[in-house]
Scaffold this active site. Structure first.
Site, PDB file in Angstrom:
ATOM      1  N   ASP A 108       0.862  -1.170   0.000  1.00 47.81           N
ATOM      2  CA  ASP A 108       0.000   0.000   0.000  1.00 47.81           C
ATOM      3  C   ASP A 108       0.915   1.242   0.000  1.00 47.81           C
ATOM      4  O   ASP A 108       2.124   1.126   0.257  1.00 47.81           O
ATOM      5  CB  ASP A 108      -0.850  -0.059   1.278  1.00 47.81           C
ATOM      6  CG  ASP A 108      -1.573   1.226   1.542  1.00 47.81           C
ATOM      7  OD1 ASP A 108      -2.288   1.694   0.651  1.00 47.81           O
ATOM      8  OD2 ASP A 108      -1.398   1.795   2.648  1.00 47.81           O
ATOM      9  N   ASP A 148      -0.257   5.155   0.948  1.00 52.67           N
ATOM     10  CA  ASP A 148      -0.519   6.169   1.976  1.00 52.67           C
ATOM     11  C   ASP A 148      -0.497   5.555   3.372  1.00 52.67           C
ATOM     12  O   ASP A 148      -1.223   4.598   3.652  1.00 52.67           O
ATOM     13  CB  ASP A 148      -1.896   6.816   1.739  1.00 52.67           C
ATOM     14  CG  ASP A 148      -1.884   7.731   0.529  1.00 52.67           C
ATOM     15  OD1 ASP A 148      -1.125   8.699   0.529  1.00 52.67           O
ATOM     16  OD2 ASP A 148      -2.640   7.451  -0.426  1.00 52.67           O
TER      17      ASP A 148
HETATM   18  N1  LIG Z   1     -10.878  11.759  -0.622  1.00 60.85           N
HETATM   19  C1  LIG Z   1     -10.110  10.932   0.073  1.00 60.85           C
HETATM   20  C2  LIG Z   1     -10.238   9.558  -0.049  1.00 60.85           C
HETATM   21  C3  LIG Z   1      -9.393   8.746   0.696  1.00 60.85           C
HETATM   22  N2  LIG Z   1      -8.484   9.284   1.538  1.00 60.85           N
HETATM   23  C4  LIG Z   1      -7.551   8.432   2.329  1.00 60.85           C
HETATM   24  O1  LIG Z   1      -6.511   8.024   1.492  1.00 60.85           O
HETATM   25  C5  LIG Z   1      -6.143   6.679   1.732  1.00 60.85           C
HETATM   26  C6  LIG Z   1      -5.671   6.197   0.391  1.00 60.85           C
HETATM   27  O2  LIG Z   1      -5.501   4.879   0.290  1.00 60.85           O
HETATM   28  P1  LIG Z   1      -4.147   3.971   0.273  1.00 60.85           P
HETATM   29  O3  LIG Z   1      -4.622   2.772  -0.439  1.00 60.85           O
HETATM   30  O4  LIG Z   1      -3.014   4.640  -0.453  1.00 60.85           O
HETATM   31  O5  LIG Z   1      -3.807   3.744   1.715  1.00 60.85           O
HETATM   32  C7  LIG Z   1      -7.386   6.029   2.318  1.00 60.85           C
HETATM   33  O6  LIG Z   1      -7.091   5.067   3.297  1.00 60.85           O
HETATM   34  C8  LIG Z   1      -8.183   7.196   2.920  1.00 60.85           C
HETATM   35  O7  LIG Z   1      -8.076   7.279   4.317  1.00 60.85           O
HETATM   36  C9  LIG Z   1      -8.356  10.652   1.624  1.00 60.85           C
HETATM   37  O8  LIG Z   1      -7.475  11.154   2.380  1.00 60.85           O
HETATM   38  N3  LIG Z   1      -9.196  11.466   0.902  1.00 60.85           N
END
Ligand SMILES: Nc1ccn([C@@H]2O[C@H](COP(=O)(O)O)[C@@H](O)[C@H]2O)c(=O)n1
Length: 293
Positions: A42, A44
């Site tokens: 993953d 983030d």
């Molecule tokens: N509008 C958004 C949507 C999602 N998020 C956060 O980003 C994370 C991205 O995912 P990874 O697969 O790279 O971990 C996710 O867990 C959400 O908490 C955001 O900040 N804004």
């Protein structure tokens, strides 16, 4: 015990439900050596840091949300979305089935707001430069070690691909062994954001259903030993597209602990790292598998 061979496993941040099982998997990864290994991660809050000096670091979405690329009104709307849906994403009392449609809602609404802003492609690099995004300590050894030993790294992210690539590029680690599957922005002929490409990827559909084809995993089919890195329970399905798995070691970063999380993470991940801003444990294991020099 594997901690003797991987001293980083003695860190206070390390928790394991079954240390004997972890020892066996690490021994199998060692026997398979680098030729059998692939890493699936993953992005983030797994490769990037969750906190620095007590302050939260941004996700790839937050980098855009907090930047000059969106209006104040739009920023407010995006923050409201985050404050509404992030607690739902984390909620230990809801099942993944319950969370799934809520995540589709979150991502869809956020994409709609971002598209209305007509974000210029050219300005994404500057937004990343001005942000407080950081990779976890030890990222340079991790990326360089994997690349120099020709170990493929598959980054499977529900973040924004264009932003995460830029973070890697600015850190000097967007290397040839790295493949990214994520939500990529689609720009018009003037270079302004007009949508997002392909299937929407959110926290709970990170599996083969969103992979356009299985070409990548077919190409790596001799690499049957997997090191999987994640930070949510949704990350556990990231290796679903791998045709044959002989050994898989799942390492989970438990960043933002809610009641009940420790038990759930210990059930799901072989190694759980709490309050650990580094890739030390991952690098220690890679070192033992002879992937690091
Ligand atoms: N509008 C958004 C949507 C999602 N998020 C956060 O980003 C994370 C991205 O995912 P990874 O697969 O790279 O971990 C996710 O867990 C959400 O908490 C955001 O900040 N804004």
């Amino acid at each position: 015990m594997s901690s003797f061979l991987v001293p980083e496993l003695l860190k206070e941040s390390v928790h394991m439900k079954n240390p004997g099982h972890v020892k066996e998997i690490i021994a199998s990864l060692h026997r398979g050596r680098k030729e059998k290994l692939q890493v699936i991660s993953d992005f983030d809050m797994t490769l990037s840091r969750f906190k620095c000096n007590g302050r939260r670091c941004p996700t790839s979405y937050n980098i855009i949300d907090n930047s000059h690329l969106v209006s104040d009104a739009c920023r407010h709307q995006l923050h409201e979305l985050f404050n509404t849906y992030y607690p739902l994403e984390k909620d230990p009392k809801r099942t993944i089935e319950e969370k799934f449609p809520l995540m589709v809602e979150w991502w869809t609404k956020a994409h709609d707001y971002l598209v209305q802003q007509k974000i210029p492609k050219q300005q994404i690099a500057q937004a990343v430069k001005e942000s407080s995004a950081m990779l976890r300590d030890g990222y340079d050894s991790f990326f360089d070690g994997l690349c120099s030993n020709k170990i493929p790294l598959f980054i499977f992210s529900a973040g924004i691909g264009d932003v995460l690539e830029e973070i890697l590029r600015q850190a000097g680690v967007f290397l040839p062994n790295v493949t990214v599957v994520s939500n990529y922005m689609d720009f018009d002929e003037k270079g302004l954001l007009m949508g997002f490409k392909g299937e929407l990827i959110h926290t709970f559909n990170k599996n083969s259903s969103v992979l356009a084809d299985m070409k990548y995993f077919k190409q790596q089919s001799d690499r049957t030993n997997i090191l999987l890195l994640g930070d949510t329970l949704g990350d556990l399905t990231m290796a679903d597209g791998v045709p044959t798995v002989d050994n898989i070691l799942k390492i989970g970063f438990l960043n933002d602990k809610e009641e009940g999380d420790t038990e759930a993470y210990l059930e799901a991940y072989d190694i759980v790292l709490e309050d650990d801003d580094t890739l030390d444990v991952v690098n220690g294991i890679l070192h033992f598998v002879n992937v690091m020099n």
